[in-house]
Design a protein around this motif. Structure first.
Motif, mmCIF file in Angstrom:
data_model
loop_
_atom_site.group_PDB
_atom_site.id
_atom_site.type_symbol
_atom_site.label_atom_id
_atom_site.label_comp_id
_atom_site.label_asym_id
_atom_site.label_seq_id
_atom_site.Cartn_x
_atom_site.Cartn_y
_atom_site.Cartn_z
ATOM 1 N N LYS A 52 7.777 26.352 -11.918
ATOM 2 C CA LYS A 52 7.138 25.248 -12.648
ATOM 3 C C LYS A 52 8.119 24.604 -13.628
ATOM 4 O O LYS A 52 8.152 23.382 -13.775
ATOM 5 C CB LYS A 52 5.908 25.736 -13.404
ATOM 6 N N GLU A 55 10.532 22.466 -11.665
ATOM 7 C CA GLU A 55 9.880 21.221 -11.254
ATOM 8 C C GLU A 55 9.863 20.217 -12.409
ATOM 9 O O GLU A 55 10.125 19.029 -12.199
ATOM 10 C CB GLU A 55 8.451 21.498 -10.787
ATOM 11 N N LEU A 56 9.561 20.702 -13.603
ATOM 12 C CA LEU A 56 9.550 19.828 -14.777
ATOM 13 C C LEU A 56 10.946 19.275 -15.059
ATOM 14 O O LEU A 56 11.114 18.079 -15.290
ATOM 15 C CB LEU A 56 9.029 20.597 -16.002
ATOM 16 N N ASP A 58 13.459 18.949 -12.948
ATOM 17 C CA ASP A 58 13.826 18.005 -11.887
ATOM 18 C C ASP A 58 13.152 16.650 -12.093
ATOM 19 O O ASP A 58 13.751 15.610 -11.850
ATOM 20 C CB ASP A 58 13.450 18.558 -10.516
ATOM 21 N N LYS A 59 11.916 16.680 -12.539
ATOM 22 C CA LYS A 59 11.163 15.446 -12.742
ATOM 23 C C LYS A 59 11.797 14.568 -13.825
ATOM 24 O O LYS A 59 11.790 13.346 -13.724
ATOM 25 C CB LYS A 59 9.728 15.781 -13.118
ATOM 26 N N TYR A 60 12.355 15.189 -14.846
ATOM 27 C CA TYR A 60 12.872 14.435 -15.982
ATOM 28 C C TYR A 60 14.392 14.444 -16.094
ATOM 29 O O TYR A 60 14.933 14.064 -17.122
ATOM 30 C CB TYR A 60 12.245 14.943 -17.280
ATOM 31 N N THR A 61 15.081 14.833 -15.032
ATOM 32 C CA THR A 61 16.536 14.821 -15.045
ATOM 33 C C THR A 61 17.033 13.453 -14.611
ATOM 34 O O THR A 61 16.602 12.918 -13.592
ATOM 35 C CB THR A 61 17.099 15.912 -14.112
#
Length: 75
Positions: A52, A55-56, A58-61
């Motif tokens: 999790k 995923e977070l 990766d979402k905000y990179t």
């Protein structure tokens, strides 16, 4: 029995606590909050938590290559 998760960023701690609170009381996984850099969780839950977190992240990179491609494509 459980797993100790160590982190350097306080935001990660907050996110883990947020994930924990999203669970029903019987499914919560945090056994002990050990500020400032550790959380003790139910055995077998650390891999799910790390997934999790990834995923977070990766979402905000920010991806420089993708941004550059978009900019070049608009010229």
């Amino acid at each position: 029995s459980g797993d100790l998760i160590e982190f350097s960023d306080p935001a990660i701690r907050e996110y883990i606590m947020y994930l924990n609170m999203q669970q029903s009381e019987s499914n919560r996984f945090v056994l002990k909050d050990l500020p400032p850099r550790h959380i003790f969780v139910k055995a077998g839950k650390s891999a799910e938590i790390k997934e999790k977190i990834n995923e977070l992240i990766d979402k905000y990179t920010f991806e420089a290559e993708r941004s550059e491609e978009r900019r070049v494509g608009k010229e």
